[in-house]
Design an enzyme around this catalytic site. Structure first.
Site, mmCIF file in Angstrom:
data_model
loop_
_atom_site.group_PDB
_atom_site.id
_atom_site.type_symbol
_atom_site.label_atom_id
_atom_site.label_comp_id
_atom_site.label_asym_id
_atom_site.label_seq_id
_atom_site.Cartn_x
_atom_site.Cartn_y
_atom_site.Cartn_z
ATOM 1 N N ASP A 49 0.694 -1.329 -0.004
ATOM 2 C CA ASP A 49 -0.006 -0.143 0.039
ATOM 3 C C ASP A 49 0.921 1.238 0.103
ATOM 4 O O ASP A 49 1.589 1.402 0.925
ATOM 5 C CB ASP A 49 -0.946 0.098 1.309
ATOM 6 C CG ASP A 49 -1.779 1.024 1.220
ATOM 7 O OD1 ASP A 49 -2.944 1.032 0.667
ATOM 8 O OD2 ASP A 49 -1.275 2.174 1.805
ATOM 9 N N TYR A 54 3.097 9.822 -0.771
ATOM 10 C CA TYR A 54 4.208 9.226 0.232
ATOM 11 C C TYR A 54 5.426 9.452 -0.466
ATOM 12 O O TYR A 54 6.492 9.209 0.140
ATOM 13 C CB TYR A 54 4.115 7.784 0.412
ATOM 14 C CG TYR A 54 2.634 7.395 1.160
ATOM 15 C CD1 TYR A 54 1.971 8.465 1.732
ATOM 16 C CD2 TYR A 54 2.426 5.926 1.133
ATOM 17 C CE1 TYR A 54 0.561 7.745 2.378
ATOM 18 C CE2 TYR A 54 1.208 5.516 1.766
ATOM 19 C CZ TYR A 54 0.461 6.686 2.243
ATOM 20 O OH TYR A 54 -0.707 6.140 2.907
ATOM 21 N N LYS A 79 -2.863 5.895 -4.371
ATOM 22 C CA LYS A 79 -4.076 6.729 -4.214
ATOM 23 C C LYS A 79 -3.680 8.082 -4.819
ATOM 24 O O LYS A 79 -2.659 8.543 -5.072
ATOM 25 C CB LYS A 79 -3.969 6.945 -2.563
ATOM 26 C CG LYS A 79 -3.962 5.840 -1.892
ATOM 27 C CD LYS A 79 -4.029 6.110 -0.323
ATOM 28 C CE LYS A 79 -3.749 4.702 0.365
ATOM 29 N NZ LYS A 79 -2.345 4.531 0.768
ATOM 30 N N HIS A 112 -7.718 9.302 -1.876
ATOM 31 C CA HIS A 112 -6.808 9.343 -0.647
ATOM 32 C C HIS A 112 -7.841 10.147 0.479
ATOM 33 O O HIS A 112 -7.892 9.364 1.426
ATOM 34 C CB HIS A 112 -5.522 10.130 -0.939
ATOM 35 C CG HIS A 112 -4.546 9.759 0.061
ATOM 36 N ND1 HIS A 112 -3.145 9.759 -0.112
ATOM 37 C CD2 HIS A 112 -4.745 9.255 1.598
ATOM 38 C CE1 HIS A 112 -2.539 9.165 1.093
ATOM 39 N NE2 HIS A 112 -3.179 8.858 1.914
HETATM 40 P P1 NAD Z 1 1.147 1.549 11.615
HETATM 41 O O1 NAD Z 1 -0.379 1.535 12.836
HETATM 42 O O2 NAD Z 1 0.931 0.385 10.879
HETATM 43 O O3 NAD Z 1 2.056 1.817 12.619
HETATM 44 C C1 NAD Z 1 3.606 1.596 12.669
HETATM 45 C C2 NAD Z 1 4.503 1.977 13.358
HETATM 46 O O4 NAD Z 1 4.220 0.793 14.528
HETATM 47 C C3 NAD Z 1 6.061 1.531 13.112
HETATM 48 O O5 NAD Z 1 6.354 2.812 12.623
HETATM 49 C C4 NAD Z 1 6.470 1.104 14.352
HETATM 50 O O6 NAD Z 1 6.962 2.368 15.061
HETATM 51 C C5 NAD Z 1 5.521 0.520 15.057
HETATM 52 N N1 NAD Z 1 5.511 -1.138 14.776
HETATM 53 C C6 NAD Z 1 5.024 -1.632 13.490
HETATM 54 N N2 NAD Z 1 5.206 -3.054 14.070
HETATM 55 C C7 NAD Z 1 5.683 -3.179 15.209
HETATM 56 C C8 NAD Z 1 6.003 -4.235 16.109
HETATM 57 N N3 NAD Z 1 5.835 -5.588 15.604
HETATM 58 N N4 NAD Z 1 6.300 -4.225 17.428
HETATM 59 C C9 NAD Z 1 6.428 -2.847 17.846
HETATM 60 N N5 NAD Z 1 5.995 -1.760 17.220
HETATM 61 C C10 NAD Z 1 5.856 -1.686 15.868
HETATM 62 O O7 NAD Z 1 1.208 3.021 10.945
HETATM 63 P P2 NAD Z 1 1.060 3.556 9.704
HETATM 64 O O8 NAD Z 1 1.933 3.462 8.951
HETATM 65 O O9 NAD Z 1 0.340 4.953 10.018
HETATM 66 O O10 NAD Z 1 -0.101 2.791 8.947
HETATM 67 C C11 NAD Z 1 -0.021 1.552 8.286
HETATM 68 C C12 NAD Z 1 -0.086 1.851 6.711
HETATM 69 O O11 NAD Z 1 -1.585 2.470 6.572
HETATM 70 C C13 NAD Z 1 0.825 2.999 6.432
HETATM 71 O O12 NAD Z 1 1.980 2.853 5.906
HETATM 72 C C14 NAD Z 1 -0.032 3.305 4.990
HETATM 73 O O13 NAD Z 1 0.412 2.491 4.002
HETATM 74 C C15 NAD Z 1 -1.632 3.308 5.302
HETATM 75 N N6 NAD Z 1 -2.074 4.603 5.882
HETATM 76 C C16 NAD Z 1 -3.232 5.269 4.812
HETATM 77 C C17 NAD Z 1 -3.714 6.493 5.429
HETATM 78 C C18 NAD Z 1 -4.544 7.002 4.550
HETATM 79 O O14 NAD Z 1 -5.095 8.386 4.844
HETATM 80 N N7 NAD Z 1 -5.332 6.149 3.690
HETATM 81 C C19 NAD Z 1 -3.046 7.283 6.508
HETATM 82 C C20 NAD Z 1 -2.353 6.656 7.361
HETATM 83 C C21 NAD Z 1 -1.727 5.275 6.892
#
Ligand code: NAD
Length: 276
Positions: A49, A54, A79, A112
């Site tokens: 994704d 990004y 997106k 998005h």
């Molecule tokens: P997430 O909730 O996936 O959290 C990621 C963070 O959690 C990492 O940077 C790390 O700090 C921690 N983490 C991950 N695995 C871990 C583990 N096993 N143990 C401990 N800590 C851990 O956050 P995200 O990146 O904001 O969301 C996931 C994906 O969703 C994004 O990468 C993106 O692709 C998507 N996204 C979309 C939108 C949108 O508006 N459509 C907005 C935000 C994110």
């Protein structure tokens, strides 16, 4: 029940989308995103994704090409960004994403954010790239019920997906039920609340009970709710950890405990009130 990493949700047009994917938000283009996507593919993730916003589509495309995995085994989402919304500009944005990703189609193209007064025209552009078979499915992100109602009343194609913030602090049960009724697959962004929810004591207690990590508990909770989920990490050991969620099951009581954490609390902006 979702059994393994190859299991996929069937979208409303029959296209299969893996329940568990890999998010690349905030990864730098080049080595960081390239190495992370390579690690994810090696672990077995097949859904990636990204988004034009990004600024790492090139790195994602390169990692996919270098993996040697056939394009048709990958599920690739990107997106259209807010400043590109509108019919002609979204079509141009789509071409730009394909060029940067080094592919001639995406599996899922999303709006998005619901930019007021523009998202319906943007949807026309998505309907066109879908008709041209350059996107296998089209959908939205950050849409509330009223945004979806507006879109549905003005278009023929029902979005395949609504990708929204989802974790135990933000259930939005009405929105989830609405999407289920309309055949719109619910997808979680920031499923780990960018790490915040992992410190919560109920989550930690369940992790201890199941001999799993807090992240694995949350990802499993997503899957048992039949919510597509895309956790992000740049660390190979965590990327792997986040995929090891098929050897245990949360009980109904465990699920209810996690559901009970709902506080309508967001880490990102409310889609009714964003200024970008
Ligand atoms: P997430 O909730 O996936 O959290 C990621 C963070 O959690 C990492 O940077 C790390 O700090 C921690 N983490 C991950 N695995 C871990 C583990 N096993 N143990 C401990 N800590 C851990 O956050 P995200 O990146 O904001 O969301 C996931 C994906 O969703 C994004 O990468 C993106 O692709 C998507 N996204 C979309 C939108 C949108 O508006 N459509 C907005 C935000 C994110």
């Amino acid at each position: 029940m979702i059994q393994n990493m190859n299991d996929a949700a069937e979208l409303n047009n029959g296209v299969k989308m893996p329940w568990l994917g890999f998010g690349v938000y905030q990864m730098r283009d080049g080595a960081e995103v390239g190495e992370s996507v390579a690690a994810a593919l090696k672990t077995g993730y097949r859904s990636i994704d990204t988004a034009a916003a990004y600024n790492n589509e090139r790195g994602v495309g390169r990692a996919l090409a270098e993996s040697g995995i056939s394009r048709n085994e990958i599920f690739l989402t990107t997106k259209v960004w807010n400043s590109d919304q509108g019919y002609e500009s979204a079509l141009r944005a789509f071409d730009g994403s394909l060029e940067r990703l080094g592919t001639d189609y995406v599996d899922l193209y999303l709006i998005h954010w619901p930019v007021k007064g523009r998202f319906v025209q943007t949807w026309r552009a998505l309907e066109r790239v879908y008709a041209e078979k350059r996107a296998r499915a089209i959908g939205v992100s950050n849409f509330h019920i009223h945004h979806l109602e507006e879109l549905l009343s003005e278009s023929k194609i029902v979005p395949a997906v609504n990708q929204v913030e989802f974790h135990p602090f933000l259930l939005q049960s009405d929105l989830r039920a609405f999407c289920r009724d309309k055949g719109i697959q619910y997808e979680a962004w920031s499923p780990l609340m960018q790490g915040t929810v992992l410190r919560e004591k109920t989550v930690r207690r369940l992790a201890k009970k199941h001999g799993k990590s807090a992240a694995q508990i949350i990802i499993r909770w997503d899957l048992q709710h039949e919510v597509v989920t895309i956790p992000k990490s740049v660390h190979p050991e965590r990327i792997e950890e986040n995929s090891l969620v098929f050897d245990f099951e949360l009980s109904n009581e465990d699920m209810a405990l996690l559901d009970g954490l709902d506080a309508g609390k967001r880490i990102g902006p409310d889609p009714d009130n964003f200024n970008f």
